[in-house]
Design an enzyme around this catalytic site. Structure first.
Site, short mmCIF file in Angstrom:
data_model
loop_
_atom_site.label_atom_id
_atom_site.label_comp_id
_atom_site.label_asym_id
_atom_site.label_seq_id
_atom_site.Cartn_x
_atom_site.Cartn_y
_atom_site.Cartn_z
N ASP A 191 -8.44 -3.72 -5.06
CA ASP A 191 -7.15 -3.30 -4.54
C ASP A 191 -6.06 -4.16 -5.16
OD1 ASP A 191 -5.08 -2.17 -2.86
OD2 ASP A 191 -6.68 -1.70 -1.43
N CYS B 54 0.81 -1.22 0.00
CA CYS B 54 0.00 0.00 0.00
C CYS B 54 0.85 1.27 0.00
CB CYS B 54 -0.96 -0.01 1.19
SG CYS B 54 -2.33 -1.16 0.97
N ASP C 90 -14.56 6.45 1.33
CA ASP C 90 -14.78 5.23 2.11
C ASP C 90 -14.04 4.06 1.52
OD1 ASP C 90 -15.99 3.68 4.23
OD2 ASP C 90 -17.62 5.14 4.18
#
Length: 353
Positions: free
Chosen positions: A70, A19, A52
């Protein structure tokens, strides 16, 4: 000569791992400016308006569909573990909305002239193993030939419309609970420089491959008002998203925040990611720090978490139940870290105490 002996380290093929690859918050806000003006159907319960974790579309009175995706470049060199981490991270957004995953699609971009089919297959096997653990199939996907190795999932889940938990509904007086310790970015920086020992690596893998399964049970508690997961923007970034959505300040007692073993010493030794600095440059002005707050702690506050923990905002009388849910599912490091307070300035802030 075997394929393993001539292939490069996976992390050497990525300009940023896990990430930590995320576009910096300030740049992302500039890119997305104006997109909120697009028409949204009334069935869309959660879209892009609150930054969100996933979109939520109401199907009927009993079901809402959660949709998210993702993917990222390698954070570790072991292909199987890379696949596991990426899949765990992708499914986390479903759990963070209070939902249960139902299926996934694989997103695969690989340098096919650099990595062997065996290595690429192991990445996919790792992702599939996590989906099996979550009780869902990988029902399809898409592959491309890419310069960097990229893997992730489109994840779909279901939730009762009344149990959707956004990141934007924290209430004044709420208590904040964090489900996993911080420090994955620091660990990954040490790993990339060959300075992470075997116990540290084991701690990193254990944290990043633990599915955030408490999400649905937490969302079923009436006292849980807001949920999110802490990922690439660090604890500070995702706490600020919660603060902005609610219009309140978030207060965090840094002494209560759980950290992975040895991670503060590693941060003090300079093992921090570039993403940590980019995160702080984007939102540091909205964070109030104590006078003696050290540089290593600031780096950990903005440290990008790959497959990080759930951040819960709940009523004070729900804390015991929240912690019990975490502990029952093996999240022994889960801890109360702060509270939600009335805004003191013209904009919501994160305040460290």
């Amino acid at each position: 000569m075997t394929a393993a002996s001539i292939e490069p380290r996976l992390t050497s093929l990525s300009h940023g791992g896990g990430c930590g690859c995320k576009i910096a918050p300030g740049v992302l806000a500039e890119i997305l400016r104006g997109t909120s003006a697009l028409p949204m159907p009334p069935e869309l319960m959660v879209g892009i308006e609150t930054a969100d974790d996933a979109a939520v579309y109401r199907l009927n009175d009993e079901q809402a569909l959660i949709a998210t995706t993702d993917f990222f470049m390698p954070i570790v060199d072991d292909p199987y573990e890379f696949g596991r981490i990426a899949a765990t991270n992708a499914l986390s957004d479903v759990y963070a909305m209070g939902g249960t995953p139902i299926m996934a699609l694989a997103l695969v971009g690989m340098p096919i002239n650099v990595l062997s089919t065996a290595t690429i297959g192991r990445i996919l096997e790792g992702g599939a193993s996590v989906c099996r653990a979550a009780g869902i199939p990988i029902a399809g996907g898409h592959t491309i030939d890419s310069v960097e190795a990229i893997y992730g999932l489109v994840a779909l889940g279901l939730v009762h419309p009344d149990r959707v938990r956004r990141n934007a509904d924290a209430q004044v007086g709420d208590v904040l609970v964090l489900g996993k310790p911080l420090g994955v970015g620091v660990m990954s920086a040490a790993l990339k420089k060959g300075a992470l020992d075997a116990p540290g690596y084991a701690d990193m893998i254990a944290s990043t491959t633990r599915l955030n399964t408490p999400g649905p049970a937490l969302a079923a508690l009436p006292g849980v008002h807001a949920l999110t997961d802490v990922t690439g923007f660090g604890l500070a970034g995702h706490a600020l998203e919660m603060a902005r959505g609610a219009g309140h300040d978030l207060l965090i007692d840094w002494s209560l925040v759980p950290l992975l073993p040895g991670v503060r010493a590693r941060a003090s030794a300079g093992f921090v990611t570039g993403a940590s600095g980019r995160n702080w440059a984007a939102y540091g002005a909205q964070v109030s720090l104590p006078a003696a707050f050290e540089a290593a702690d600031q780096a950990l506050l903005s440290d990008p978490q790959t497959s990080g923990g759930l951040l819960v905002s709940c009523a004070a009388d729900a804390v015991t139940d929240v912690l019990a849910i975490f502990k029952a599912q093996g999240f022994d490091a889960a801890a109360v870290i702060g509270q939600v307070a009335a805004r003191q300035d013209d904009q919501p802030r994160l305040r460290l105490v």
